[in-house]
Write a protein that holds these residues in place. Structure first.
Motif, short mmCIF file in Angstrom:
data_model
loop_
_atom_site.label_atom_id
_atom_site.label_comp_id
_atom_site.label_asym_id
_atom_site.label_seq_id
_atom_site.Cartn_x
_atom_site.Cartn_y
_atom_site.Cartn_z
N ARG A 1 4.56 -7.72 -17.85
CA ARG A 1 5.08 -6.58 -18.60
C ARG A 1 6.60 -6.58 -18.53
O ARG A 1 7.18 -6.73 -17.46
N CYS B 1 10.35 -5.38 -18.21
CA CYS B 1 11.09 -4.29 -17.57
C CYS B 1 12.54 -4.41 -18.03
O CYS B 1 13.31 -5.20 -17.48
N GLU C 1 1.52 -8.31 -12.97
CA GLU C 1 0.46 -7.53 -12.34
C GLU C 1 -0.70 -8.44 -11.99
O GLU C 1 -1.20 -9.19 -12.86
#
Length: 203
Positions: free
Chosen positions: A6, A8, A16
């Motif tokens: 993901r 950032c 994850e």
């Protein structure tokens, strides 16, 4: 493996995963890739944050993480720290009774293992040390103590720890050490970093 990645911001990816083993595999893979653009590598219980320098692409970080191999093992490859412990913690007898063994056996098991610093958090210098022998894997206390003395050695779930400073805590306390885990005035404030290894020595 292909961990979920993901974004950032524009300079980092948060990977994850589902286990501490996979966290260690991602960290090992990114480190092994030797990417000069990586400026931060921050493992946690089920995530790994990787930040790159301004203007750098995240593509090579994705490729490195995708090559992670959990089957390669999770033993630490960093610096080995030996920490002397006086095993007289408030919960030593509780841990022994819960495990169905003697207090001396608790000490032998805990001091006979080698631990890996999986990640750091909760307080500056607080490392979560995996490698706790199976009989000592016990839950946290039902109620946390309002103040645990600095240097207290504890266990909870699959981890062992050393409290770097006086703070609240619910880990089961089995001993104490005078080793300094965090010194903000030192060149290297935190003694432990992810990937380091720890052994406890009976004092």
């Amino acid at each position: 493996m292909e961990p979920v990645a993901r974004p950032c911001g524009g300079r980092a990816l948060l990977f994850e995963v589902t286990s501490a083993t996979e966290v260690a595999a991602v960290v090992a893979a990114v480190r092994a890739a030797g990417l000069p653009e990586v400026t931060e590598l921050v493992p946690a219980a089920r995530t790994v944050l990787v930040e790159v320098s301004a203007g750098a692409s995240l593509d090579r970080v994705r490729e490195a993480a995708a090559a992670a191999d959990p089957a390669a093992g999770t033993s630490g490859t960093g610096e080995l720290h030996t920490i002397g412990v006086v095993y007289d913690g408030e919960d030593l007898e509780l841990v022994a009774a819960t495990a169905g063994i003697s207090a001396d056996e608790v000490v032998a098991l805990h001091s006979g293992a080698e631990y890996t610093v999986d990640f750091c958090g909760f307080a500056p210098g607080f490392g979560y040390l995996s490698g706790l022998p199976e009989p000592l894997r016990q839950p946290r206390l039902e109620s946390s103590r309002p103040a645990v003395p600095a240097g207290s050695v504890g266990i909870a779930d699959v981890y062992s720890c050393v409290y770097p400073r006086r703070s609240p805590g619910g880990w089961r306390l089995i001993g104490r050490t005078d080793t300094v885990l965090f010194d903000p005035a030192a060149d290297r404030p935190a003694l432990l970093t992810p990937g380091d290894r720890v052994r406890f020595e009976v004092r």
